[in-house]
Design a protein around this motif. Sequence first.
Motif, mmCIF file in Angstrom:
data_model
loop_
_atom_site.group_PDB
_atom_site.id
_atom_site.type_symbol
_atom_site.label_atom_id
_atom_site.label_comp_id
_atom_site.label_asym_id
_atom_site.label_seq_id
_atom_site.Cartn_x
_atom_site.Cartn_y
_atom_site.Cartn_z
ATOM 1 N N ASP A 13 0.653 -0.945 0.055
ATOM 2 C CA ASP A 13 0.106 -0.024 -0.160
ATOM 3 C C ASP A 13 0.712 1.510 0.255
ATOM 4 O O ASP A 13 1.869 1.154 0.332
ATOM 5 C CB ASP A 13 -0.905 -0.091 1.391
ATOM 6 C CG ASP A 13 -2.406 0.933 0.908
ATOM 7 O OD1 ASP A 13 -2.106 1.649 0.348
ATOM 8 O OD2 ASP A 13 -3.257 0.346 1.778
ATOM 9 N N MET A 32 -12.463 -2.873 -14.056
ATOM 10 C CA MET A 32 -11.274 -3.262 -14.254
ATOM 11 C C MET A 32 -10.433 -2.296 -15.882
ATOM 12 O O MET A 32 -11.485 -2.928 -16.144
ATOM 13 C CB MET A 32 -10.966 -4.512 -13.734
ATOM 14 C CG MET A 32 -10.154 -4.641 -14.052
ATOM 15 S SD MET A 32 -9.447 -6.422 -13.794
ATOM 16 C CE MET A 32 -9.030 -7.930 -14.916
ATOM 17 N N LEU A 34 -7.888 0.354 -11.723
ATOM 18 C CA LEU A 34 -8.911 -0.334 -10.670
ATOM 19 C C LEU A 34 -10.006 1.028 -10.365
ATOM 20 O O LEU A 34 -9.389 1.481 -9.836
ATOM 21 C CB LEU A 34 -8.578 -0.892 -9.550
ATOM 22 C CG LEU A 34 -8.387 -2.779 -9.137
ATOM 23 C CD1 LEU A 34 -8.403 -2.638 -8.414
ATOM 24 C CD2 LEU A 34 -9.241 -3.426 -10.551
ATOM 25 N N ARG A 40 -7.724 -6.262 -2.186
ATOM 26 C CA ARG A 40 -6.306 -5.510 -1.951
ATOM 27 C C ARG A 40 -7.030 -4.286 -1.753
ATOM 28 O O ARG A 40 -5.962 -3.346 -0.639
ATOM 29 C CB ARG A 40 -5.127 -5.636 -3.520
ATOM 30 C CG ARG A 40 -4.782 -7.007 -3.137
ATOM 31 C CD ARG A 40 -4.122 -6.621 -4.690
ATOM 32 N NE ARG A 40 -3.583 -7.350 -5.552
ATOM 33 C CZ ARG A 40 -2.272 -9.027 -5.206
ATOM 34 N NH1 ARG A 40 -1.721 -8.569 -4.099
ATOM 35 N NH2 ARG A 40 -2.543 -10.199 -5.253
ATOM 36 N N LEU A 41 -7.778 -3.705 -1.795
ATOM 37 C CA LEU A 41 -8.392 -2.046 -2.107
ATOM 38 C C LEU A 41 -8.834 -2.375 -0.405
ATOM 39 O O LEU A 41 -9.851 -3.296 0.051
ATOM 40 C CB LEU A 41 -9.262 -2.199 -2.669
ATOM 41 C CG LEU A 41 -8.988 -1.027 -4.026
ATOM 42 C CD1 LEU A 41 -10.493 -0.897 -4.919
ATOM 43 C CD2 LEU A 41 -8.368 -0.909 -4.424
ATOM 44 N N HIS A 42 -9.123 -1.324 0.329
ATOM 45 C CA HIS A 42 -9.809 -1.644 1.204
ATOM 46 C C HIS A 42 -10.999 -0.283 1.643
ATOM 47 O O HIS A 42 -10.832 0.866 1.332
ATOM 48 C CB HIS A 42 -9.178 -1.023 2.219
ATOM 49 C CG HIS A 42 -7.872 0.630 2.719
ATOM 50 N ND1 HIS A 42 -8.045 1.136 2.385
ATOM 51 C CD2 HIS A 42 -6.362 0.111 1.712
ATOM 52 C CE1 HIS A 42 -7.247 2.046 2.103
ATOM 53 N NE2 HIS A 42 -6.275 1.251 1.198
ATOM 54 N N VAL A 43 -11.876 -0.839 0.322
ATOM 55 C CA VAL A 43 -12.821 -0.128 0.749
ATOM 56 C C VAL A 43 -14.259 -0.155 1.716
ATOM 57 O O VAL A 43 -14.359 -0.824 2.074
ATOM 58 C CB VAL A 43 -13.938 -0.787 -0.486
ATOM 59 C CG1 VAL A 43 -14.702 0.060 -1.600
ATOM 60 C CG2 VAL A 43 -12.430 -0.850 -1.597
ATOM 61 N N GLU A 53 -7.512 -8.297 -7.067
ATOM 62 C CA GLU A 53 -6.906 -6.861 -6.745
ATOM 63 C C GLU A 53 -8.300 -5.352 -6.052
ATOM 64 O O GLU A 53 -7.479 -4.979 -5.017
ATOM 65 C CB GLU A 53 -6.864 -5.614 -8.002
ATOM 66 C CG GLU A 53 -5.788 -6.956 -9.276
ATOM 67 C CD GLU A 53 -5.159 -6.302 -8.457
ATOM 68 O OE1 GLU A 53 -4.763 -5.211 -7.919
ATOM 69 O OE2 GLU A 53 -4.099 -7.099 -8.241
ATOM 70 N N LYS A 54 -9.411 -6.233 -5.718
ATOM 71 C CA LYS A 54 -9.972 -5.684 -5.369
ATOM 72 C C LYS A 54 -10.328 -5.764 -3.934
ATOM 73 O O LYS A 54 -10.091 -5.101 -3.023
ATOM 74 C CB LYS A 54 -11.515 -5.741 -5.497
ATOM 75 C CG LYS A 54 -12.779 -5.171 -5.315
ATOM 76 C CD LYS A 54 -14.287 -5.325 -5.712
ATOM 77 C CE LYS A 54 -14.940 -4.379 -4.580
ATOM 78 N NZ LYS A 54 -16.697 -5.229 -5.119
ATOM 79 N N ARG A 107 -9.924 -9.734 -10.936
ATOM 80 C CA ARG A 107 -10.716 -8.331 -10.905
ATOM 81 C C ARG A 107 -10.832 -8.286 -9.405
ATOM 82 O O ARG A 107 -10.407 -8.035 -7.957
ATOM 83 C CB ARG A 107 -12.372 -7.888 -11.231
ATOM 84 C CG ARG A 107 -12.046 -6.649 -11.279
ATOM 85 C CD ARG A 107 -13.810 -6.238 -12.163
ATOM 86 N NE ARG A 107 -14.797 -6.865 -12.125
ATOM 87 C CZ ARG A 107 -15.695 -6.937 -10.479
ATOM 88 N NH1 ARG A 107 -15.038 -6.252 -9.892
ATOM 89 N NH2 ARG A 107 -16.010 -8.096 -11.138
ATOM 90 N N LYS A 164 -17.971 8.172 -2.432
ATOM 91 C CA LYS A 164 -16.104 7.654 -2.167
ATOM 92 C C LYS A 164 -15.831 6.929 -3.365
ATOM 93 O O LYS A 164 -16.642 6.379 -4.687
ATOM 94 C CB LYS A 164 -16.028 6.443 -1.052
ATOM 95 C CG LYS A 164 -14.518 6.232 -1.161
ATOM 96 C CD LYS A 164 -14.736 5.368 0.596
ATOM 97 C CE LYS A 164 -12.509 5.271 -0.067
ATOM 98 N NZ LYS A 164 -12.396 4.004 1.644
ATOM 99 N N ARG A 182 -7.113 2.585 -8.163
ATOM 100 C CA ARG A 182 -5.699 1.711 -8.058
ATOM 101 C C ARG A 182 -5.222 1.203 -9.197
ATOM 102 O O ARG A 182 -5.205 1.207 -10.143
ATOM 103 C CB ARG A 182 -5.952 0.328 -7.399
ATOM 104 C CG ARG A 182 -6.076 0.630 -5.680
ATOM 105 C CD ARG A 182 -4.408 0.915 -4.897
ATOM 106 N NE ARG A 182 -4.487 1.038 -3.504
ATOM 107 C CZ ARG A 182 -5.682 2.111 -2.746
ATOM 108 N NH1 ARG A 182 -5.429 2.819 -3.954
ATOM 109 N NH2 ARG A 182 -5.805 2.029 -1.890
ATOM 110 N N GLU A 189 -14.151 -4.831 -17.686
ATOM 111 C CA GLU A 189 -14.453 -5.843 -16.942
ATOM 112 C C GLU A 189 -15.553 -4.648 -16.430
ATOM 113 O O GLU A 189 -14.976 -3.697 -15.422
ATOM 114 C CB GLU A 189 -14.520 -6.294 -15.738
ATOM 115 C CG GLU A 189 -15.570 -7.591 -15.611
ATOM 116 C CD GLU A 189 -14.992 -8.873 -15.500
ATOM 117 O OE1 GLU A 189 -15.250 -10.275 -15.760
ATOM 118 O OE2 GLU A 189 -14.599 -8.800 -13.968
ATOM 119 N N THR A 199 -12.625 5.622 -4.987
ATOM 120 C CA THR A 199 -11.037 4.698 -4.809
ATOM 121 C C THR A 199 -10.104 4.620 -6.547
ATOM 122 O O THR A 199 -10.557 3.403 -7.334
ATOM 123 C CB THR A 199 -10.905 3.237 -4.109
ATOM 124 O OG1 THR A 199 -11.716 3.651 -3.028
ATOM 125 C CG2 THR A 199 -9.972 3.115 -3.561
#
Lengths: 272, 369
Positions: A106, B363, B303, A267-270, A264-265, A261, B292, B296, B348, B294
């Motif tokens: 991060d 993505m 993303l 890995r995000l801290h949503v 990778e999602k 996807r 929000k 990345r 996607e 985000t």
Amino acid sequence: MEKYNVGICDDDKIFCTVLEETVHLAARALHQKIETEVWYSGESIMRDLERIPCPDILFLDIELYERSGIDVGRFIRDGDGYMTHIVYVSSKQEYAMQLFRLQPLDFLIKPISEEQVREVLARSLKQRAQGKALFEYQAGGVFYRVPCGEILYFISNDKKIAITAKEKGRDVNCCFAGGDTGNRQSMERTGDAARICSREFYGRLKDVAEKLPAGFLMIHQSYIVNSDYVAEYTYETVKMQDGSVFNISKPYRKTTRNRIRELEKARLHVGI
Amino acid sequence: MWGYNIDIQGMLIMAIALVLNVILVKKLTEVFAGRRFWLAAALCNVEAACYLIPYFARGRMFYVQEMAAGSFLFLACFFLIRKTGMRSGEAGGLNGRRGAVLFVIPVTGVIALGAMLLGDLEPYGVAALISACILAADLSVFYLYDVLLQNDTHVRQRDIYRRQTDHYRNQLEVIEESQDRIRALRHDMKNHMLHLSAELRQGHCEDALRYLEEMEEELQNPAEYVRTGNREIDSLLNYKMQKAKQVLAVVESDVNVPMELMPKSFDINVILGNLLDNAVEAAQKSERKWMKLTLRADRGVFLIHIANSCEREPEKGGKYFRSTKEEPGEHGIGLQNVRRMVERQNGEIEFACEGEIFSVDVMLYMNEM
């Protein structure tokens, strides 16, 4: 419970002290025993890491004086620290592409809150725990167990499957708890610290895929790759950190994309 | 069955013609994928006209030769249509009204041809002429369709340019404002330092700290929400976020993208801009007014995650969420087009709704951006 090694490297001593305290607070909240180590320059951490193992997670400043955070990151990745979770810390939001190539866990912008530290530490611990799961296989009547976190990829050829994994230079047993020195292995040294070794066993790749945790991607009827060691995805290919490139075969492309996807999602801290 | 002998030769010609037609129609369907019904009507018309011209031209005798002649006429038409239709495959398309007008021509053609077949038309030469005229009209429709589409693309592109100019202008203002603040602070630096050292000399650490905090606040430009060093993304986001802040209660952003990422196409601007507009609009109607964003970039993958509070769960119209907007004209280019753009880049997109939170995930592969 094993101690988690947390490293901090920043030339701002006051910041280091504050972050160290914050890390301890966060660890207590997560009920995790930790040990911290602090470095104030890129040179000192690089010198030390020649002797001691890399920390499990390292908070690394990008703008260090002489050797930058990028130099340190590269040093760690080229050496023993392929498993180290690097968290880049900076007062700016401008990141160079080079940083992204070092697969940081991060980026955090100063000032850093306890909540941020706790979140990133929790994520690091979770990923590490997933990597500890063992993959078992049998070759020549002997059972072998490899931590999934050290496997790069599987390639199947006819009925044989070749498993390629990282092996720590200093404690070889950690990789293949079996200590087999048989002839069915090929070794390739990529440096003093870590090497890549490959072994073969008989089996079907589909069965292997079922036994593996979520971080593995079946991208072809003959390839499975560990997403932790992927350097770059495209729609048709996967490039691994060791430089090998695999084709994603047509029938697997859409499902692979979907899996990427999801991974990778994660890995995000949503937060909501 | 038709009351005359069919020789082998004729059968062969007919079979060839049939196979050819099937292939041609299939090929055209690929090109005009977006407008299947319109294509069906227009093609039906063209085909009917092609067969009727030789039929009427030679009187009412239905011979294999006419079939063959019709088929080859159709083949010629196909190549003409193909030439115009090349661009249409990727186009999002014409809006409803123009599409409907375009639809009228082939449909009236079908009716006219049908009427001619049923009605007792003498002399046949006139009927053949009418058929030929309808064929010509239909072919020009294909041409017109192409021109309209081209026009449409231009208009849209210009719109994107205009919006981008707005974003850049805003970004320039943001940067200027930031620099002004730095300049002002530097100008007063001597005074600040005098004040700070006086406070510290007297042992008022707390006051000095507070003063420092105030200085930092002064330095911060409230209009600069994102600062990734990436020109495209900064200018778009600072613009959109500023707008969002004006109407929403909470706008959060978490953006980690490399400076050097330079999207080759407008697509990212369009995708991100539209999704943000949608999110802001929906959040505005909700009670929480929260959004929000985000962003990345990781391992060659870009993303986008946008979440917003929403008033009620959007209705699902078949596979997609139906718009909650009342005015159908105000949809911008809409989610359908965003979806198409994402798919064109092999990306996607997924929408989700949990309770009163609506979210979208996109993505994209960085090598295709």
